[in-house]
Design a protein around this motif. Sequence first.
Motif, short mmCIF file in Angstrom:
data_model
loop_
_atom_site.label_atom_id
_atom_site.label_comp_id
_atom_site.label_asym_id
_atom_site.label_seq_id
_atom_site.Cartn_x
_atom_site.Cartn_y
_atom_site.Cartn_z
N SER A 46 0.67 -1.03 -0.03
CA SER A 46 -0.31 -0.03 0.26
C SER A 46 0.74 1.17 0.07
CB SER A 46 -0.80 -0.03 1.19
OG SER A 46 -0.14 0.08 2.36
N ALA A 67 -3.70 4.38 -0.43
CA ALA A 67 -3.72 3.51 -1.74
C ALA A 67 -3.65 2.19 -1.28
CB ALA A 67 -3.10 4.04 -3.07
N SER A 95 -5.78 8.14 -7.30
CA SER A 95 -5.27 6.85 -7.04
C SER A 95 -5.51 6.38 -5.64
CB SER A 95 -3.64 6.84 -7.14
OG SER A 95 -3.29 7.19 -8.57
N TYR A 96 -5.80 7.23 -4.79
CA TYR A 96 -6.31 6.85 -3.39
C TYR A 96 -7.71 6.83 -3.11
CZ TYR A 96 -1.35 8.07 -3.33
OH TYR A 96 0.08 8.19 -3.48
N GLU A 97 -7.98 5.45 -2.31
CA GLU A 97 -9.46 5.41 -1.96
C GLU A 97 -9.66 5.82 -0.75
OE1 GLU A 97 -6.75 3.17 -3.10
OE2 GLU A 97 -7.84 1.02 -2.54
#
Length: 126
Positions: A32, A99, A112-114
């Motif tokens: 991650s 991410a 790109s980052y949830e």
Amino acid sequence: EVQLQASGGGLVQAGGSLRLSCAVSGLTFGNSAIAWFRQAPGKEREGVACIVSDNDDTVYSDSVKGRFTIASDNAKNTVYLQMNSLKPEDTAVYYCAAASRVIYSMLGVPSSYEHWGQGTLVTVSS
């Protein structure tokens, strides 16, 4: 549920230092990436620094390279951003983000980052 809690912002004079913390829960650190972004009024969100959990690779934006350092304490599930030699143009709300999939070419892209923290305000006075 993944949660990120950013803290450490405040008011500092130009040339001073601050350390931001991002406490992460619910995320498996392996494979991650944790990043710090910032957003100043009227500007787009900008990637500042990122650390990859598997190998501690770090990436910095040109605007902070040599002044900011990102580090991870996996035992505490916390990522830090040490900010030195602060400038008025560093004034912004700083967000940490996670991410679960690492794509090096996309580490500076917000989409790109949830998972995102709530932001902490850094104000640098001249």
